[in-house]
Write an enzyme that holds these catalytic residues in place. Sequence first.
Site, PDB file in Angstrom:
ATOM      1  N   LYS A 118     -10.778   1.877  11.495  1.00 18.39           N
ATOM      2  CA  LYS A 118      -9.006   1.914  12.242  1.00 18.39           C
ATOM      3  C   LYS A 118      -8.916   3.375  11.153  1.00 18.39           C
ATOM      4  O   LYS A 118      -7.398   3.686  10.136  1.00 18.39           O
ATOM      5  CB  LYS A 118      -8.486   1.412  11.496  1.00 18.39           C
ATOM      6  CG  LYS A 118      -7.237   0.852  12.967  1.00 18.39           C
ATOM      7  CD  LYS A 118      -6.168  -0.206  13.445  1.00 18.39           C
ATOM      8  CE  LYS A 118      -5.381  -0.239  14.121  1.00 18.39           C
ATOM      9  NZ  LYS A 118      -4.020  -0.563  14.224  1.00 18.39           N
TER      10      LYS A 118
ATOM     11  N   ASP B 144      -8.484  -3.871   7.714  1.00 16.64           N
ATOM     12  CA  ASP B 144      -8.963  -2.130   8.157  1.00 16.64           C
ATOM     13  C   ASP B 144      -9.286  -1.438   6.628  1.00 16.64           C
ATOM     14  O   ASP B 144      -8.599  -1.542   5.013  1.00 16.64           O
ATOM     15  CB  ASP B 144      -8.065  -1.407   9.681  1.00 16.64           C
ATOM     16  CG  ASP B 144      -6.643  -2.215   8.877  1.00 16.64           C
ATOM     17  OD1 ASP B 144      -6.096  -1.439   7.924  1.00 16.64           O
ATOM     18  OD2 ASP B 144      -5.805  -2.130  10.124  1.00 16.64           O
TER      19      ASP B 144
ATOM     20  N   MET C  83       1.843   9.346   8.064  1.00 10.59           N
ATOM     21  CA  MET C  83       0.996  10.107   8.729  1.00 10.59           C
ATOM     22  C   MET C  83       1.292  11.581   9.283  1.00 10.59           C
ATOM     23  O   MET C  83       0.397  11.894  10.506  1.00 10.59           O
ATOM     24  CB  MET C  83       0.430   9.489  10.200  1.00 10.59           C
ATOM     25  CG  MET C  83      -0.122   8.057   9.881  1.00 10.59           C
ATOM     26  SD  MET C  83      -0.081   6.622  11.624  1.00 10.59           S
ATOM     27  CE  MET C  83       1.224   6.595  11.635  1.00 10.59           C
TER      28      MET C  83
ATOM     29  N   ASP D 128       3.174  -3.230   6.188  1.00  6.21           N
ATOM     30  CA  ASP D 128       3.727  -4.487   6.492  1.00  6.21           C
ATOM     31  C   ASP D 128       3.460  -4.402   8.101  1.00  6.21           C
ATOM     32  O   ASP D 128       3.549  -3.162   8.710  1.00  6.21           O
ATOM     33  CB  ASP D 128       5.518  -3.991   6.666  1.00  6.21           C
ATOM     34  CG  ASP D 128       6.054  -5.275   7.382  1.00  6.21           C
ATOM     35  OD1 ASP D 128       6.652  -6.119   7.092  1.00  6.21           O
ATOM     36  OD2 ASP D 128       5.922  -4.944   8.734  1.00  6.21           O
TER      37      ASP D 128
END
Length: 464
Positions: free
Chosen positions: A272, A250, A385, A305
Amino acid sequence: MDYFPAFMNLKSRECVIVGGGQVALRKARLLASANAQLVVIAPDICKELKNLKQVHTTHQREFRDADIDNATLLIVATNDTKLNEYISRLAHLNNLPVNVVDNPSLCSFITPSIVDRSPIVVAISSGGSAPVLARSLRARLESYIPPEYGQLAASMGELRAQVKSKLPNERARRIFWEKIVNGPIAKQFLRGNQSNAIEQLHQAVDSTDNAANVKTPGSVALVGAGPGNPDLLTFRALRLMQSADVILHDRLVSPEIVDLCRRDAERIYVGKQRDNHALPQPKINQLLIELAQQGNSVVRLKGGDPFIFGRGGEEIEGLAEAGIPFEVVPGITAASGCASYSGIPLTHRNYAQSCVFVTGHLKNGTVNLDWQKLANPDQTIVVYMGLEGLPNICRELINHGLADTTPAALIEQGTTPQQQVITGDLNNLAELVSEKSVTAPTLMIIGGVVNLYEKLSWFSVANK
Ligand SMILES: C[S@@+](CC[C@H](N)C(=O)[O-])C[C@H]1O[C@@H](n2cnc3c(N)ncnc32)[C@H](O)[C@@H]1O
């Protein structure tokens, strides 16, 4: 790529060398190792060159145009600049590959630095811009690739046709050879037990059976690809990436990392972006199941991860329910990568006794965290994020008791050559960030440890 790498078969082919000194001798030795037939032309030809076994003809005179009539390849190694230019032009007009030593602008091909473990040959080129660097890399590879690899490759070559007839299925053959290369037989070769190793290799070929190999069940490896810098992949990740049939990757996995996957593997981009998935999560989960059921070894490559804000758990839940064998390979999470590469330790005896990872992006676009628990001055907060919610996050932390002077940093594209670090405090970080053009992905680190950035930051242009 300025030059396309290719290996040429020069066995018994006429290769012309114009020049008779030490430089010409060096090139002649190189061509001799490929069993070329050498023609040397120069008014003076040194003794070693004349005595070289593969020198088929010598012309002790000036160069003539007709000298290249039967040539497959031409090397020019004279001190006469005008002559070099002339011969190079002539060769180009005749579409004859030409190398004028130490003059890339006159060359149609250049000679690489070589690690020779015939039949394994590694060629390294810097495109003429840094030959010393290419040679230094060669030296490293020389020590990394033991000479025994040559014998292993030769023995595999001898048995190739036999294995092909026993295992007509391409995938079965690949699995067979992978087992040899990664198993005890290759180790025996590398330890120098060649006769034993060859015997075992023959036994392995004799006892292999097509059906057993073809029916190897598919599997999925959920692989953490780290925060972006290919150097931060684990050995296990790389090994699985290089033996996979299919790779699903992604946006967070950098193209440099995807490039390290097996060249023939099918690559599927599943996107994504935050709210814009090329393939919605349930479809990714389903695709993993289907690909494995078709017998593929699938690598699902995920940034950082897989089990940290990566929805890795959801992806393997489906596999577990469908009875598909899977494994999970941890990767360096963005918090560790960004902390290390910015010189901001996540814990420190003087500043932080605990560290929490939170997401600044919730399903419905809001940030709804337990601010009371987060607002602890002895703790480091890492926000994944969090770019969009950054002003809100800083404000809430101040409202719940953290000093507005609490240090805070935003790390952009951490661990990569594009890494940028913006430091400030809870009061001014949002403003500092809004003044710059920031490129995702970004990570926020909040807490006293950010004070150490000035002193411990080490990843500068020089390291990139
Ligand atoms: C969906 S999460 C995936 C996290 C990933 N599983 C991990 O362990 O790092 C994506 C977020 O990770 C952070 N991130 C990932 N790579 C980063 C990098 N190289 N530099 C800064 N932040 C990064 C950003 O906050 C980004 O929005």
